[in-house]
Design an enzyme around this catalytic site. Structure first.
Site, PDB file in Angstrom:
ATOM      1  N   HIS A 162      -9.448   1.230   5.330  1.00 24.33           N
ATOM      2  CA  HIS A 162      -8.669   1.438   5.453  1.00 24.33           C
ATOM      3  C   HIS A 162      -8.598   2.598   6.896  1.00 24.33           C
ATOM      4  CE1 HIS A 162      -4.296   2.297   6.912  1.00 24.33           C
ATOM      5  NE2 HIS A 162      -3.888   1.520   6.156  1.00 24.33           N
ATOM      6  N   GLU A 193      -7.372   4.738   7.800  1.00 25.21           N
ATOM      7  CA  GLU A 193      -7.038   6.180   7.489  1.00 25.21           C
ATOM      8  C   GLU A 193      -8.288   6.653   6.671  1.00 25.21           C
ATOM      9  OE1 GLU A 193      -3.292   5.277   5.066  1.00 25.21           O
ATOM     10  OE2 GLU A 193      -2.274   5.178   7.562  1.00 25.21           O
ATOM     11  N   SER A 199       2.984  -1.829   9.988  1.00 24.61           N
ATOM     12  CA  SER A 199       4.160  -1.678  10.204  1.00 24.61           C
ATOM     13  C   SER A 199       5.465  -3.420   9.983  1.00 24.61           C
ATOM     14  CB  SER A 199       5.453  -1.248  12.248  1.00 24.61           C
ATOM     15  OG  SER A 199       4.864   0.112  12.010  1.00 24.61           O
ATOM     16  N   GLU A 238      -5.188  -4.787  11.022  1.00 17.45           N
ATOM     17  CA  GLU A 238      -4.681  -4.027  10.834  1.00 17.45           C
ATOM     18  C   GLU A 238      -4.621  -2.748  12.169  1.00 17.45           C
ATOM     19  OE1 GLU A 238      -2.426  -2.313   6.905  1.00 17.45           O
ATOM     20  OE2 GLU A 238      -3.918  -1.475   7.572  1.00 17.45           O
ATOM     21  N   GLY A 265       1.661   2.514  10.083  1.00 17.14           N
ATOM     22  CA  GLY A 265       4.032   3.614  10.647  1.00 17.14           C
ATOM     23  C   GLY A 265       4.303   4.031  12.085  1.00 17.14           C
ATOM     24  N   LYS A 299       0.100   3.895  -0.070  1.00 17.33           N
ATOM     25  CA  LYS A 299      -0.500   5.266   0.241  1.00 17.33           C
ATOM     26  C   LYS A 299      -0.492   6.773  -1.201  1.00 17.33           C
ATOM     27  CE  LYS A 299      -0.309   2.988   4.873  1.00 17.33           C
ATOM     28  NZ  LYS A 299      -0.311   3.492   6.070  1.00 17.33           N
ATOM     29  N   ASN A 346       0.656  -1.451   0.160  1.00 18.02           N
ATOM     30  CA  ASN A 346       0.280   0.059  -0.262  1.00 18.02           C
ATOM     31  C   ASN A 346       0.673   0.930   0.212  1.00 18.02           C
ATOM     32  OD1 ASN A 346      -1.559   2.288   0.444  1.00 18.02           O
ATOM     33  ND2 ASN A 346      -2.135   1.047   2.770  1.00 18.02           N
TER      34      ASN A 346
HETATM   35  C1  G2H Z   1      -0.872   0.000   7.150  1.00 16.71           C
HETATM   36  C2  G2H Z   1       0.006  -0.592   7.065  1.00 16.71           C
HETATM   37  C3  G2H Z   1      -0.560  -0.724   5.266  1.00 16.71           C
HETATM   38  P1  G2H Z   1       2.916   0.354   7.512  1.00 16.71           P
HETATM   39  O1  G2H Z   1      -1.579   1.127   7.058  1.00 16.71           O
HETATM   40  O2  G2H Z   1      -1.388  -0.811   5.340  1.00 16.71           O
HETATM   41  O3  G2H Z   1       1.371   0.323   6.806  1.00 16.71           O
HETATM   42  O4  G2H Z   1       3.213  -0.565   6.802  1.00 16.71           O
HETATM   43  O5  G2H Z   1       3.821   1.966   7.146  1.00 16.71           O
HETATM   44  O6  G2H Z   1       2.467   0.528   8.694  1.00 16.71           O
END
Ligand code: G2H
Length: 255
Positions: free
Chosen positions: A100, A102, A218, A172, A178, A12, A10
């Site tokens: 998601h 976000e 993460s 998630e 993040g 983003k 992703n």
């Molecule tokens: C969670 C994830 C990807 P990250 O949002 O969807 O992001 O790996 O940067 O935590």
């Protein structure tokens, strides 16, 4: 039923057209066809990069798939700024991320909205990656399983067993997104197992056994092995680490 792992990157709101092309070219070089026998790898660029990714994937006959970070609940019409499922399907997308955290948090998307978007994706032949996850307060109170199942039920409400068999669920935890604070493999397994149990109730044991449940938050090349090694974790939704071609290729190969 054996479930093939899925690694979804992703991006983003990162990478312009040129950067997107460079990343996919590097991934194509680092992920030879043999890897795709054991893992599905997809990238989820911003809408503006999808056409660039499509051109490379189709031109070079890559096994990499791609998808969108969101999809409109509407078919067409006066919805300024929205992108429909039909538009994404026409661009060759395989997946559409819906719900998601976000979007749920920053764009106030409810379970009802997520459900409508899930239906729009399915209607257009896209595989929705339906995201759920608890915040830190819920986790600290020990209510993570109950909270996630409530979100799952709301986001899939009224779908048929056949429709549920076509979704991917991504767990998630918001506190792990993040932040560099990854859930332990046991944390991920606990909720992913509960999700699969709930899918049995919502659809059937057979459907639940076939649906891929991902972990996200993460994930990187160092921790992916232990996380996807859990019996009910079938891959990962990867954010930050998906922007680095070497790391994303490495973690895809490990999964
Ligand atoms: C969670 C994830 C990807 P990250 O949002 O969807 O992001 O790996 O940067 O935590």
């Amino acid at each position: 039923m054996a479930r093939k792992p899925l690694i979804a990157g992703n991006w983003k709101m990162n990478l312009n057209h040129f950067e997107a092309i460079a990343l996919v070219q590097k991934l194509a070089f680092s992920l030879p066809a043999k890897y795709f026998d054991k893992v599905d790898v997809t990238v989820i660029p911003p809408f503006t990069d999808i056409r660039s990714v499509q051109t490379l994937v189709e031109g070079d006959k890559l096994l990499l798939t791609y998808g969108a970070q969101d999809v409109s609940a509407h078919d067409s019409g006066a919805y300024t700024g929205e992108i429909s499922g039909a538009m994404l399907a026409k661009l060759g997308c395989t997946f559409a991320v819906v719900g998601h955290s976000e979007r749920r948090t920053l764009h106030w998307e409810s379970n009802e909205t997520v459900l409508a978007k899930t239906k729009a994706a399915l209607k257009n032949g896209l595989t929705p990656i339906v995201c759920i996850g608890e915040g830190l307060e819920i986790r600290e109170a020990g209510n993570q399983v109950e909270y996630n199942l409530e979100q799952l039920r709301g986001s899939l409400a009224g779908l048929s067993a056949d429709e549920i068999s076509k979704v991917v669920v991504a767990y998630e935890p918001v506190w792990a997104i993040g932040t560099g604070r990854v859930a332990t493999p046991a944390d991920a397994q606990e909720v992913c197992k509960a999700i699969r149990g709930e899918l049995t109730t919502l659809a059937s044991a057979e459907v639940a056994a076939g649906v891929r449940v991902l972990y996200g938050g993460s994930v990187n090349a160092k921790n992916v092995g232990e996380i996807v090694g859990q019996p009910d974790v079938d891959g990962a939704l990867v954010g930050g680490a998906s922007l680095k071609a070497d790391e994303f290729a490495t973690l895809s190969a490990i999964a």
